[in-house]
Design an enzyme around this catalytic site. Sequence first.
Site: not given
Length: 336
Positions: A56, A170
């Site tokens: 991450d 997105y």
Amino acid sequence: MKPVKTEPSGRGARPAKGAGRKGGAPVSVVTGAAGFLGSHLVDLLLARGHRVIGIDNFVTGSVDNIAHLSGRSDFRFIQQDVTEFLYLEGRVDCVWHFASPASPVDYRELPIQTLKVGSLGTHKALGLARHKGARFLLASTSEVYGDPLVHPQPESYWGNVNPIGPRGCYDEAKRFAEALTMAYHHEHGIETRIVRIFNTYGPRMRLNDGRVVPEFVSQALRHRPLTVFGDGSQTRSFCYCSDLVEGIHRLMERGDALPVNLGNPREMTILEFAREIVRVTGSRSRIVHRPLPKDDPRQRQPDITRARALLRWEPRVTLTDGLRRTIEHLRGKVRP
Ligand code: UDP
């Protein structure tokens, strides 16, 4: 490719003896491991006996979501942007690609990063899976259906997306990611899965991520007005996070390469949802209306016929129970 064998059924099931392609615990890589869903997936994989490598870059994820794993020998964390080359030594059996901003507020603020993680990030994650001979699972989204003209949405529906609207970064990133995943499956023969995730909620959602659940809950806990966008007649269906990650695990184990919807088919209007939050929190909040954001989908409900048949999966946690658990988590974070 030999299957990665972990016990497919039942909560808390342990991996079969000798699980993993070369024996021992299966090794999973989770991108977006410090995010809301990524971190719940990591917990489930560890509980099922995987060794997990979490990646991450903390753009929208939080170290708080994985802090409870520090010191565990079966979890390793790498802080990295998944759009950069991923080099890992040793065996990898499964790659779970969850990295991406996922709240409309976040991806409107980070349109280029959202497009990059969906395209370049998916490319890197697929490359890793190919190199390691691992299975690959893409976290896709109900947003591939855009503002749907078919209701409820089955996987066979192609969608109604505005590529240049505020959600285009997105929606199109995830549509590209699906296409790339299928291309790797066909051209390189790697085993792939695509899950289309519908609205999901639960502990570890970021208080200020702008999505309707943390937004309404924090407003209700502070007895402030709940901001319903538009007249609130748009619909959503909310799935609790533990149900969702259970379905995702089953998909990796016993699914196939074609997309599978996962979500809760219980559909409600956003106005009804606001009233439910007020009821469950026991709040004195009233409801106010704000302008509806552009391209906000009018209706959304998963058709989960395929998940039921293929995975023998359906959600179990009721909305009231799921909201109680979520509210408990957010209560500690809300300032009065
Ligand atoms: N919404 C709302 N008030 C808020 C935040 C969101 O009425 O403070 C609405 C939003 O317009 C949408 C729905 O709630 O119709 C779900 O929004 P969310 O951002 O959670 O995700 P989406 O399903 O739109 O991707």
